[in-house]
Structures are given as structure tokens and as C-alpha cells.
Design a protein around this motif. Structure first.
Motif, PDB file in Angstrom:
ATOM      1  N   VAL A 574       1.121  -1.363   0.080  1.00 47.84           N
ATOM      2  CA  VAL A 574       0.024   0.031  -0.190  1.00 47.84           C
ATOM      3  C   VAL A 574       0.971   1.227   0.051  1.00 47.84           C
ATOM      4  N   ARG A 575       0.596   2.041  -1.096  1.00 52.74           N
ATOM      5  CA  ARG A 575       1.627   3.297  -1.316  1.00 52.74           C
ATOM      6  C   ARG A 575       0.469   4.610  -0.718  1.00 52.74           C
ATOM      7  N   PHE A 576       0.685   4.806   0.665  1.00 49.08           N
ATOM      8  CA  PHE A 576      -0.210   6.000   1.226  1.00 49.08           C
ATOM      9  C   PHE A 576       0.523   7.118   0.583  1.00 49.08           C
ATOM     10  N   ILE A 577      -0.262   8.069   0.162  1.00 46.14           N
ATOM     11  CA  ILE A 577       0.347   9.341  -0.186  1.00 46.14           C
ATOM     12  C   ILE A 577      -0.524  10.267   0.314  1.00 46.14           C
ATOM     13  N   GLY A 578       0.264  11.672   1.008  1.00 45.33           N
ATOM     14  CA  GLY A 578      -0.476  12.390   1.639  1.00 45.33           C
ATOM     15  C   GLY A 578      -0.977  13.518   0.641  1.00 45.33           C
ATOM     16  N   THR A 579      -1.848  13.370  -0.376  1.00 46.58           N
ATOM     17  CA  THR A 579      -2.251  14.425  -1.073  1.00 46.58           C
ATOM     18  C   THR A 579      -3.186  15.197  -0.405  1.00 46.58           C
ATOM     19  N   ASN A 580      -3.608  14.675   0.834  1.00 41.76           N
ATOM     20  CA  ASN A 580      -4.632  15.588   1.692  1.00 41.76           C
ATOM     21  C   ASN A 580      -4.025  17.196   1.966  1.00 41.76           C
ATOM     22  N   ASN A 581      -4.842  17.999   2.187  1.00 38.50           N
ATOM     23  CA  ASN A 581      -4.266  19.348   2.053  1.00 38.50           C
ATOM     24  C   ASN A 581      -3.971  20.011   3.383  1.00 38.50           C
ATOM     25  N   GLY A 582      -4.682  19.659   4.570  1.00 45.28           N
ATOM     26  CA  GLY A 582      -4.451  20.382   5.672  1.00 45.28           C
ATOM     27  C   GLY A 582      -4.851  19.537   6.954  1.00 45.28           C
ATOM     28  N   PHE A 583      -4.858  18.148   6.668  1.00 41.14           N
ATOM     29  CA  PHE A 583      -5.220  17.319   7.710  1.00 41.14           C
ATOM     30  C   PHE A 583      -4.460  16.079   7.711  1.00 41.14           C
ATOM     31  N   VAL A 584      -3.865  15.579   9.023  1.00 43.60           N
ATOM     32  CA  VAL A 584      -3.468  14.196   9.111  1.00 43.60           C
ATOM     33  C   VAL A 584      -4.383  13.093   9.467  1.00 43.60           C
ATOM     34  N   HIS A 585      -4.116  12.126   8.659  1.00 42.80           N
ATOM     35  CA  HIS A 585      -4.816  10.955   8.738  1.00 42.80           C
ATOM     36  C   HIS A 585      -4.152   9.608   9.263  1.00 42.80           C
ATOM     37  N   PRO A 586      -4.339   9.114  10.263  1.00 44.43           N
ATOM     38  CA  PRO A 586      -4.027   8.080  11.017  1.00 44.43           C
ATOM     39  C   PRO A 586      -4.506   6.543  10.166  1.00 44.43           C
ATOM     40  N   MET A 587      -3.996   6.197   9.469  1.00 46.86           N
ATOM     41  CA  MET A 587      -4.184   5.090   8.168  1.00 46.86           C
ATOM     42  C   MET A 587      -3.936   3.872   8.842  1.00 46.86           C
ATOM     43  N   GLU A 595       4.448  -4.173   7.493  1.00 51.57           N
ATOM     44  CA  GLU A 595       5.772  -3.589   7.705  1.00 51.57           C
ATOM     45  C   GLU A 595       5.900  -2.429   6.877  1.00 51.57           C
ATOM     46  N   VAL A 596       6.655  -1.538   7.599  1.00 56.73           N
ATOM     47  CA  VAL A 596       6.846  -0.050   6.868  1.00 56.73           C
ATOM     48  C   VAL A 596       8.112  -0.189   6.118  1.00 56.73           C
ATOM     49  N   VAL A 597       8.146  -0.241   4.818  1.00 56.22           N
ATOM     50  CA  VAL A 597       9.487  -0.340   4.231  1.00 56.22           C
ATOM     51  C   VAL A 597       9.929   0.859   3.405  1.00 56.22           C
ATOM     52  N   ALA A 598       9.142   2.052   3.060  1.00 61.48           N
ATOM     53  CA  ALA A 598       9.685   3.298   2.636  1.00 61.48           C
ATOM     54  C   ALA A 598       8.855   4.353   3.290  1.00 61.48           C
ATOM     55  N   ASP A 624       5.170   3.706   2.201  1.00 67.78           N
ATOM     56  CA  ASP A 624       5.038   2.232   1.758  1.00 67.78           C
ATOM     57  C   ASP A 624       5.003   1.341   2.630  1.00 67.78           C
ATOM     58  N   VAL A 625       3.905   0.626   2.591  1.00 70.65           N
ATOM     59  CA  VAL A 625       3.887  -0.383   3.737  1.00 70.65           C
ATOM     60  C   VAL A 625       3.363  -1.735   3.017  1.00 70.65           C
ATOM     61  N   VAL A 626       4.035  -3.173   3.545  1.00 78.82           N
ATOM     62  CA  VAL A 626       3.591  -4.293   3.033  1.00 78.82           C
ATOM     63  C   VAL A 626       2.747  -4.974   4.053  1.00 78.82           C
ATOM     64  N   TRP A 627       1.553  -5.404   3.907  1.00 79.15           N
ATOM     65  CA  TRP A 627       0.571  -6.181   4.480  1.00 79.15           C
ATOM     66  C   TRP A 627       0.544  -7.544   3.996  1.00 79.15           C
ATOM     67  N   GLN A 628       0.537  -8.467   4.978  1.00 79.15           N
ATOM     68  CA  GLN A 628       0.094  -9.819   4.591  1.00 79.15           C
ATOM     69  C   GLN A 628      -1.331 -10.342   4.849  1.00 79.15           C
TER      70      GLN A 628
END
Length: 666
Positions: A574-587, A595-598, A624-628
Motif C-alpha cells: 500500500v502506497r499511502f500518499i499525503g495528497t490531503n491538504n490540511g489534515f493528518v490521517h492515521p491510516m 511492515e513499513v518499508v519506505a 510504503d507498507v507491506v501487509w500480508q
């Protein structure tokens, strides 16, 4: 185009105003026995005040039955109505004309108010009072100007004291279309302002009529009518003496119809009173006159009374003109705010600049060039064309209507008519050329977030490049020296344009495929917040009035987001991209840690990678995280802020907003 609920109301209001005005005009010139200037006064006031003007006409001036106008209009409150009608008709005409002209010229609101006052006073005094009433008042034109000055000054002050705050607060309120003469709302504000001005001017006009300073309602009949009426009266007393006794009988009838307004010798008729403004309280309805008589009167107001009247009117005017500056920015003009519509609840004050209003304003529906339903996806990969070894991409910005749910569409700023914009997928070492054409109503640029580039390719407006104007183009060209998860977004009016959808994913594969952290599935998640109220889309911002009520992943809100299908044992990047403009999102991902890989495009060394089940994705960040998939079932990816998993504060099918389902089969 109707863009707000008030537009529908105004359309109905103006239809009723037109019908009301047509009726008043027809009835005045066909049936009502009064001077032409008063006929036009009621017509203009009904045009400005709509059905309320018609109501006032019927209650105070319309002759109920033939021959009763004099007695019907005699009460002081009706005479005050007539005086106010005459004031409002002239003054409001000047004010409205001035408002339209000053808006077209782009003058600041405070100058606009001053010009409106001067124009209203001048039109009322020099044209509607002194010119249109000249044949009735007698004397020279400039004598009438002198006599009319003080009553007009007092009346105009009270009227503008009511109109000025209405125009200031409504024109510089949340919907600045009210400053544009091409909009229905402008004329709606003018109409409401005239209504309030009528109310504030009415008590003063009643007082001036009572003191003989202004005329009220008057009756003007054709000589043939008077002769016929006299004949009917004489016939009624045909048994009396034909000479002197008949004359006395007529006098008794006339006194009965119009009592209490004559001098020592009997009843005063409207044709016997003439001053700056004609007959006073009872005189206006006190008889009929021919077409060449004069409407004079004898004012009995003392100098202290006039001074008090005038002083209070000036104080009221000052409050009405100056007080609004404590709450709204009267230095702005129609050109500055451009018909902007602010989000409901937005706090604006006297210091709010026009640029801030424009950035916070709704996307105007008239700017929409295309509309897409759920069948059109965002984040579609854009295949490049190759020219001399350079990968070429063409991007075009525009305003579209974009479905985020089956029954919810937002007005968005889009790239290549999709939200998010197209995914650019290249390889490390590629030479790329990206042609950006701007079809937005404002300038823009593109920033390549996180990339090492020549400075002139970086994108910040007015810092590394001139903004791309509407209809203009700019070419970005660089070599991709990095690899990883990146994105591009507007860097001109960023808080507005990125919040409205101007962004897209940029995925750069490593030059050596062995450096790629492999997974069975690869899924990009781009986060965004939306603010939609009353059918309009505003850029969401972390401030009062700008808080979002919809949230999307890749341009869709749950349950319209994707479902990722996997089998037990498979892995998902999963590639989380912070295209959000003014808020933090705990995904957060259900079903076990990932596993957080990047982070931010940089691969984390294997020894430094870590397990987590939630990462805070802030604006501009990438993870970038890898989930099984450990067990079968439906597992969620979602923001862990509850409000962000609702649609307009409502859960639907178990949630909303920032949610994606991973469907794992055995």
C-alpha cells in the motif's frame, strides 16, 4: 444559472414584482385620481418592493370606490405613506443606478456608499421633487430646490440609514454575487434595501407631513369630474333654493367629505396648498384639483424642531454608513471579490482580504466543463509517447463535476478530467517532458513533490516560474534521478487548488528491478478532504467554516471506494500518499500489522524497517507498507479519526469516507 436556494426565491420574487408593478401601473393610469408624479412614485416603489409595494398601494392609496379617494387617503398614516413613496421613488432610483455603475467601475464599497448617497439625494431633490413637482408647487425651479432641500435631506438620511447596512452586510457577506449587477442577488439586495429604507424613512415622513414640511397623498381629478360631481350634488338638493341655498348645500357636502382642514372660511382643498412638497396631513386628500393648480402648504415646524429632526437624521445616516465597517471590509470592490461565495459558517471580518475570500470561495458551477459519474475513475495511468528518447506527457487542468458517491457530486479542479489526476509511471533515469495547459479560471503551476530537479522546473509560482495563466501552457522537463512513491500537485493558490483535486501520483520504478520491494499486489491510496454545503463545493481548510464533511480515497468515498481482492498468504504493498491538504490521517489496516518499508520515497534499510498497524499520513508524506493476508475475510484500510469515515457525518453500510475493503479469500 441558479446556484443557491435564494436564487429560486428571487426568481419568484421578481416575477411577482413584475406582475405587481404591471397591476399598479394599469390601475393608476386607468382608475386612480392623483397627480402623475405620485402615479409614477407608486409604480417605481412597487417595482423595487414587489408585492409589498402592491400591498401598500391597495391599503393606502387605491381608490376603493369612485369619488372616495379624498376621504380614503385622509388619515395621517396614509399621508405619511404617500410622502415616503415620493421620497423612496426618487432616492432609491438614484441609489440603484449609482450602485450598478460603481460596481461596474470597480469602486470600493465605502466609495460606493458615498456615491449612492449623493446620487440618491441629487435624483430625489433635483429631479423627482423640484423638477417633476414644479408644475404643482409653483414658483421657479430653484425656489423649489430651496424649499425642498431640508425635507429631502431629512428623508434621504433616514432612508440611507436603513439601506446602507443592508447593502454592506449582504453584499460583503457570504455571497458576494450580491455585488455583481449581472446577478439576481444584486437586485434582490437592492429590493430588500429599499424595503428597509422605506421602513426607516416612514416615521420621519409622517412627522414632516404633520408639520407641513412634505406633501402626502393627493387627489387630482379632471374638471369634467368636478362638474359632474357638482351637478349630482345640486340634483340631490333640487328642492332647495336654486341660488344661495344650493351653494350652501354643496358646501355642506364638501365639508362632510373633507372635514377639518380648511381655514376659518371652510375646507382647504389640495389645490390650495403649495410649498416645497404640497399638502400636509389632511390636505393631501382634501379635495380635487384641476391640471394647472398648485400644491402649496404652510409649514409650521420651528427652527429647533427642524434642527432636531435634521440632527437625528444625520446621526442615523452616520451609523448606517460607518458602523458596518466594524464588521466587514468596505475597502473591497465587486472586481476584488469577483462574485465569490463563502462557505456557510466562515468567519470574515473587516481585515479579511479579497485574496483570502477568493481562495476560500466555492467553485462556481458555471465554470464546470464536464460531468462524470462513478463509471469514470481517477488515478488512471497515463501512457507516455516517446520522442527522441524522451517520455512525453500532456496534462490539462479544468473544472469538472466529479461523483464521489452515487448521489453526491463535487465541483473539482481536475487534471485530464479526473480526480486524482492521471498516474505518471516512469523509471529511474528516464528523461521526461510534461506539457501543462491551464484551463482553470485562475493561474496555476505544478510542483513535483520530493524530486531533485533543476530549480526552474520545481514549480512554485512567482518564485521559480511565472504562474501559468488561464489558457496558457508551461513545459516541465527533467531526468528522474530517484525512485519511489512521489506525487505532483498545484503550487499556486495551493490551499485552494490542491484541496479541490489538483494532484496526482508519480511512481518511479528503480533502475535496477532487484531494488524494488516486491509484493503480490500494489495499491496507491491518495487522500483528500472535501467541503460541500448547499450544493456548492468549497476548498476544505482546517479553520472555522472550512472543515470538511466528505473524505475520499482516490476520488471516491466509501462505500464507492475500491475493493482489493486477495488470497490468504498473498502480500499487498500500500502506497499511502499525503495528497490531503490540511489534515493528518492515521491510516490503519485491520487483520494484523504491516511492515513499513519506505518513507517519502526513500526505501528504508531492511534493518531499520518496523512493524505497525497505523501510520500518521500528514500532508505531503508518503509511506510504503507491506501487509500480508493472514486469514480470510473482509479487512479494512481506514483513517482512525471517526469523523473521517463518515459521509456528511453519516455512516453508510458500516462507515464512509476514508475506507477501503480488502476481501481475502481462502
Amino acid at each position: 444559472m441558479f446556484v443557491q436556494p435564494v436564487d429560486y426565491f428571487l426568481a419568484v420574487w421578481f416575477v411577482l414584482a413584475g406582475l405587481s408593478t404591471a397591476y399598479v401601473a394599469w390601475d393608476q393610469f386607468r382608475n386612480n385620481p392623483e397627480p402623475v408624479v405620485m402615479k409614477w412614485g407608486f409604480i417605481l416603489v412597487t417595482l423595487y418592493m414587489g408585492p409589498l409595494g402592491l400591498l401598500i398601494y391597495v391599503l393606502a392609496d387605491k381608490e376603493p370606490r369612485p369619488g372616495e379617494h379624498e376621504a380614503f387617503t385622509k388619515p395621517l398614516w396614509k399621508q405619511g405613506v404617500g410622502s415616503t413613496i415620493h421620497c423612496v421613488a426618487g432616492d432609491a432610483t438614484g441609489i440603484i443606478l449609482a450602485a450598478a455603475i460603481t460596481a461596474a467601475l470597480g469602486l470600493p464599497m465605502w466609495i460606493d456608499l458615498i456615491v449612492e448617497y449623493v446620487a440618491g439625494f441629487a435624483f430625489g431633490l433635483f429631479i423627482f421633487q423640484s423638477l417633476f413637482m414644479k408644475s404643482m408647487m409653483g414658483g421657479t425651479y430653484w425656489e423649489n430646490v430651496r424649499k425642498s432641500f431640508m425635507p429631502e435631506f431629512i428623508s434621504m438620511n433616514f432612508m440611507m440609514a436603513g439601506m446602507a447596512p443592508v447593502m454592506s452586510f449582504l453584499m460583503m457577506g457570504s455571497d458576494m454575487r450580491a455585488m455583481e449587477p449581472t446577478e439576481l442577488l444584486f437586485w434582490g439586495v437592492m429590493s430588500f434595501g429599499v424595503i428597509v429604507g422605506f421602513i426607516t424613512a416612514y416615521p420621519a415622513n409622517v412627522g414632516m407631513v404633520a408639520r407641513g414640511l412634505k406633501h402626502g397623498l393627493m387627489t387630482e381629478r379632471e374638471p369634467e369630474f368636478d362638474k359632474a360631481r357638482e351637478g349630482r350634488r345640486e340634483h340631490a338638493y333640487s328642492g332647495a333654493e336654486a341660488g344661495r341655498e344650493g351653494h350652501h348645500a354643496y358646501a355642506r357636502l364638501n365639508e362632510h367629505a373633507n372635514p377639518g382642514h380648511g381655514g376659518p372660511g371652510g375646507n382647504r382643498r389640495a389645490g390650495d396648498h403649495g410649498s416645497g412638497h404640497g399638502s400636509s396631513h389632511g390636505n393631501g386628500g382634501g379635495g380635487s384639483r384641476g391640471p394647472h393648480g398648485g400644491h402649496g402648504m404652510e409649514p409650521d415646524a420651528t427652527v429647533p424642531q427642524l434642527a432636531a429632526f435634521g440632527g437625528v437624521s444625520v446621526l442615523a445616516l452616520a451609523l448606517g454608513m460607518i458602523a458596518p465597517a466594524n464588521w466587514v471590509n468596505l475597502t473591497l470592490s465587486a472586481r476584488d471579490v469577483g462574485g465569490a461565495i463563502m462557505p456557510p459558517g466562515m468567519i470574515m471580518d473587516r481585515d479579511t482580504p479579497a485574496a483570502a475570500m477568493l481562495d476560500m470561495a466555492a467553485v462556481h458551477p458555471r465554470l464546470v466543463t464536464a460531468s462524470h459519474g462513478l463509471e469514470v475513475r481517477g488515478d488512471r495511468e497515463l501512457k507516455p509517447r516517446i520522442e527522441n528518447g524522451v517520455k512525453m506527457f500532456d496534462l490539462e487542468t479544468s473544472v469538472i463535476r466529479w461523483a464521489i458517491l452515487p448521489d453526491v457530486k463535487v465541483d473539482a479542479y481536475a487534471i485530464n478530467s479526473q480526480v486524482p489526476g492521471p498516474r505518471l509511471h516512469i523509471r529511474q533515469g528516464d528523461r521526461v517532458r510534461i506539457n501543462v495547459t491551464n484551463r482553470l479560471p485562475e493561474s496555476t503551476t505544478i510542483h513535483w513533490h520530493g524530486l531533485i530537479l533543476p530549480n526552474e522546473m520545481d514549480g512554485p509560482a512567482e518564485i521559480t516560474q511565472e504562474p501559468i495563466p488561464p489558457g496558457g501552457s508551461y513545459r516541465y522537463e527533467f531526468t528522474a534521478d530517484q525512485s519511489g512513491t512521489y506525487f505532483y500537485h498545484s503550487h499556486d493558490h495551493v490551499d485552494r487548488q490542491q484541496a479541490l483535486g489538483l494532484y496526482g501520483a508519480l511512481i518511479i520504478d528503480p533502475a535496477n528491478p532487484q531494488d524494488e520491494i516486491a509484493a503480490d499486489h500494489d495499491y496507491v491510496i491518495q487522500l483528500q478532504e472535501w467541503l460541500m454545503r448547499e450544493g456548492l463545493t468549497f476548498p476544505s481548510m482546517p479553520m472555522d467554516g472550512g472543515q470538511p464533511n466528505y473524505f475520499t480515497i482516490n476520488g471516491r468515498a466509501y462505500p464507492s471506494t475500491d475493493t482489493i481482492r486477495m488470497k490468504v498468504g498473498e502480500t499487498l504493498k500500500v502506497r499511502f500518499i499525503g495528497t490531503n491538504n490540511g489534515f493528518v490521517h492515521p491510516m490503519h489496516i485491520h487483520g494484523g500489522p504491516f511492515e513499513v518499508v519506505a518513507r517519502d520515497g526513500e526505501t528504508i534499510p531492511e534493518s531499520a524497517r518496523f512493524l505497525a498497524d497505523t501510520v500518521n499520513v500528514g500532508p505531503g508524506q508518503r509511506y510504503d507498507v507491506v501487509w500480508q493476508a493472514r486469514r480470510p475475510g473482509k479487512w479494512l484500510i481506514h483513517c482512525h479519526i471517526g469523523h473521517h469515515t463518515t459521509n456528511n457525518n453519516v455512516e453508510e453500510k458500516g462507515g464512509g469516507g476514508l475506507m477501503v475493503v480488502i476481501d481475502v479469500q481462502p
